[in-house]
Motif scaffolding. Structure first.
Motif, PDB file in Angstrom:
ATOM      1  N   LEU A 127      41.625  34.427  44.146  1.00 38.35           N
ATOM      2  CA  LEU A 127      40.880  33.626  45.119  1.00 38.35           C
ATOM      3  C   LEU A 127      39.884  34.545  45.820  1.00 38.35           C
ATOM      4  N   PHE A 128      38.597  34.392  45.453  1.00 36.48           N
ATOM      5  CA  PHE A 128      37.569  35.202  46.096  1.00 36.48           C
ATOM      6  C   PHE A 128      37.233  34.629  47.460  1.00 36.48           C
ATOM      7  N   LYS A 129      36.792  35.491  48.345  1.00 36.53           N
ATOM      8  CA  LYS A 129      36.338  35.028  49.661  1.00 36.53           C
ATOM      9  C   LYS A 129      35.224  34.004  49.453  1.00 36.53           C
ATOM     10  N   ARG A 179      29.747  35.470  45.910  1.00 38.43           N
ATOM     11  CA  ARG A 179      29.157  34.680  44.835  1.00 38.43           C
ATOM     12  C   ARG A 179      29.535  35.167  43.450  1.00 38.43           C
ATOM     13  N   HIS A 180      29.520  34.207  42.533  1.00 39.56           N
ATOM     14  CA  HIS A 180      29.725  34.490  41.101  1.00 39.56           C
ATOM     15  C   HIS A 180      28.335  34.731  40.516  1.00 39.56           C
ATOM     16  N   LYS A 181      27.935  35.990  40.427  1.00 38.44           N
ATOM     17  CA  LYS A 181      26.575  36.350  39.982  1.00 38.44           C
ATOM     18  C   LYS A 181      26.638  37.743  39.379  1.00 38.44           C
ATOM     19  N   SER A 197      31.803  35.104  32.592  1.00 38.44           N
ATOM     20  CA  SER A 197      33.064  35.245  33.327  1.00 38.44           C
ATOM     21  C   SER A 197      32.905  36.268  34.458  1.00 38.44           C
ATOM     22  N   CYS A 198      33.863  36.266  35.367  1.00 34.68           N
ATOM     23  CA  CYS A 198      33.867  37.240  36.463  1.00 34.68           C
ATOM     24  C   CYS A 198      33.858  38.670  35.911  1.00 34.68           C
ATOM     25  N   GLU A 199      34.593  38.883  34.827  1.00 36.27           N
ATOM     26  CA  GLU A 199      34.661  40.218  34.236  1.00 36.27           C
ATOM     27  C   GLU A 199      33.286  40.651  33.728  1.00 36.27           C
ATOM     28  N   GLY A 209      31.031  41.331  36.688  1.00 37.74           N
ATOM     29  CA  GLY A 209      31.447  42.396  37.596  1.00 37.74           C
ATOM     30  C   GLY A 209      31.858  41.902  38.978  1.00 37.74           C
ATOM     31  N   CYS A 210      32.364  40.653  39.061  1.00 32.55           N
ATOM     32  CA  CYS A 210      32.894  40.170  40.341  1.00 32.55           C
ATOM     33  C   CYS A 210      34.059  41.085  40.735  1.00 32.55           C
ATOM     34  N   ASP A 211      34.030  41.565  41.971  1.00 32.21           N
ATOM     35  CA  ASP A 211      34.881  42.684  42.369  1.00 32.21           C
ATOM     36  C   ASP A 211      36.148  42.207  43.088  1.00 32.21           C
ATOM     37  N   CYS A 256      32.782  28.804  42.378  1.00 32.83           N
ATOM     38  CA  CYS A 256      31.887  29.215  41.294  1.00 32.83           C
ATOM     39  C   CYS A 256      32.540  30.185  40.313  1.00 32.83           C
ATOM     40  N   HIS A 257      33.647  30.811  40.713  1.00 33.17           N
ATOM     41  CA  HIS A 257      34.308  31.776  39.818  1.00 33.17           C
ATOM     42  C   HIS A 257      35.268  31.102  38.845  1.00 33.17           C
ATOM     43  N   LYS A 258      35.402  29.801  38.921  1.00 33.98           N
ATOM     44  CA  LYS A 258      36.480  29.159  38.170  1.00 33.98           C
ATOM     45  C   LYS A 258      36.340  29.319  36.654  1.00 33.98           C
TER      46      LYS A 258
HETATM   47 ZN   LIG Z   1      33.107  35.512  39.579  1.00 33.49          ZN
END
Ligand SMILES: [Zn+2]
Ligand SMILES: [Zn+2]
Ligand SMILES: [Zn+2]
Length: 432
Positions: free
Chosen positions: A203-205, A209-211, A238-240, A243-245, A329-331
């Motif tokens: 669960l991201f804050k 953003r997913h970017k 994807s988040c990977e 680079g979603c941290d 957006c990260h789903k």
């Molecule tokens: Zn993401």
């Protein structure tokens, strides 16, 4: 216990509705018996394009329906078709996956995790109203909104509002989840319904953003606030890949507790928590943490999905949905099969607790017109079920052969067991 196959569509009083094949697949693994293994015997009304399978879960005959389209209009017309084909349906269970609203939790105890299950107290049509340039006003007068559940359903749901009722439901859900997983393994689908693990529950804050977080030359580079756009490419990665941290993940106590169970190699780690609450239903795929949190707060909803409103209008309904993402957006799709499995398991646990209220006697047909039950085989002490079987009914057995034994009914209740003493043989017809 031997169950008699229903002879006609009117014998089905419970329909389970799924919007997606993956939801349908999960539920079908928990049927105790199929009534259409050797082909369909029941047919459907003209114009009905739903796909059905029939069978039994516990003591109930069930129809499992797969909708052919999503969206409220399609869903409502599919529900109307179900009603025309299966006119005796008294309970519809919409079972599948949904997005969770984790910030709706009041403290750690209520935290909503992936794989948890939501049972609808009510369904709110959050996208029904008027959109003005500066604001959206939801129609929420009584007649515009969806009505409340009927007495049967309210009586059932109230038992899950108590601590003991909810504990039992969770315990049985955990049991049926294992049963589903074992059934999947037996059918060479091992692993499909395994718990993806706490490390995958992210669960991201809300504002994160997913970017592209990796160095890039697209618009993502200048995306610093919630109103800035991200590049089109980022929407499908994807988040990977982006680079979603994980530094921006929310901390959640319930997840820590599960992590401990995982480390202890306890299979309790996979056990879902069941939450009772309001579900937001609409035609929009929710992919924004900001909108999710705003609507969750304003409407008091804990989940988002797309079929509930359409079904609710047509059939007496309970929505049972497993959380497969956080509607942001990260789903991604990683949790879908597991969440479908937890929802299916809860469905089976709910049905165990379902007690139908006797039908109003005045509404009954002429006793001579009552259901006659054709028994496909014969048993002593068999269980017979049919419409309008109530305490005090008499059971008669007619036979193509000369008069058989007298039949003594030791007790019966709606949908319950009628003990038949005597020689009931193949070809006998029983009427009540
Ligand atoms: Zn993401
Ligand atoms: Zn880029
Ligand atoms: Zn980008």
């Amino acid at each position: 216990m031997v169950y008699v196959k229903p002879s006609r569509r009117e014998d089905f009083e419970i329909v389970i509705i799924c919007g997606l094949p993956l939801e349908f697949n999960a539920v079908s693994l928990l049927l105790d018996e199929y009534w259409d293994e050797d082909g369909d015997h029941f047919g459907r009304s003209p114009g009905d394009v739903n796909h059905y399978i029939t069978g039994r879960i516990g003591r109930y005959n069930v129809v499992l329906a797969l909708l052919s389209h999503i969206g409220k209009v399609h869903t409502a017309s599919a529900a109307a078709s179900i009603r025309s084909s299966y006119g005796s349906v008294r309970l519809a269970l919409l079972v599948g996956i949904c997005g969770g609203a984790p910030q709706a939790a009041n403290g750690e105890e209520d935290e909503i995790l992936l794989g948890d299950v939501i049972i609808s107290r009510t369904v709110i049509q959050y996208d029904f109203g008027r959109l003005y340039p500066d604001r959206f006003i939801r129609k929420d007068t009584l007649e515009d909104n969806l009505g409340k559940a009927n007495k049967d359903i309210r009586n059932l749901l109230i038992t899950f509002e108590t601590d003991i009722g909810l504990e039992r439901l969770q315990r049985r859900t955990a049991y049926f989840l294992k049963q589903l997983q074992a059934n999947a393994t037996g059918r060479k689908r091992q692993g499909r319904y395994s718990y993806p693990g706490t490390a995958e529950d992210k669960l991201f804050k809300s504002l994160y953003r997913h970017k592209h977080h990796v160095p890039c030359t697209c618009v993502c580079r200048d995306c610093n606030s919630i109103s800035n756009p991200v590049c089109d490419e980022a929407l499908s990665l994807s988040c990977e890949e982006l680079g979603c941290d994980n530094l921006y993940l929310e901390h959640r106590g319930q997840l820590d507790a599960k992590r401990q169970l995982e480390q202890d190699k306890s299979d309790k780690a996979q056990e879902p928590t069941i939450h009772m609450g309001s579900i937001a239903s609409g035609d929009i795929v929710m992919k924004s943490a900001e909108d999710r949190d705003r609507i969750a707060k304003k409407e008091g909803v804990i989940a988002f999905e797309m079929e509930g409103a359409g079904i609710w209008e047509e059939l007496p309904c309970i929505v049972i949905k497993g959380i497969c993402d956080y509607a942001d957006c990260h789903k991604n799709k990683r949790w879908q099969n597991f969440a479908a499995a937890t929802a299916a398991s809860t469905l089976k646990a709910v049905l165990e607790r379902y007690i139908q209220t006797d039908k109003n006697r005045n509404e009954d047909l002429d006793p001579l017109e009552r259901d006659s039950i054709t028994q496909g085989a014969s048993w002593y002490d068999s269980e017979v079920r049919g419409e309008d079987v109530t305490q005090g009914n008499e059971l008669r057995v007619s036979s193509p052969q000369s008069s058989r034994h007298c039949i003594v009914q030791e007790g019966s209740y709606f949908g319950g067991v009628i003990k038949v003493a005597g020689s009931v043989v193949q070809g006998n017809r029983m009427s009540i």
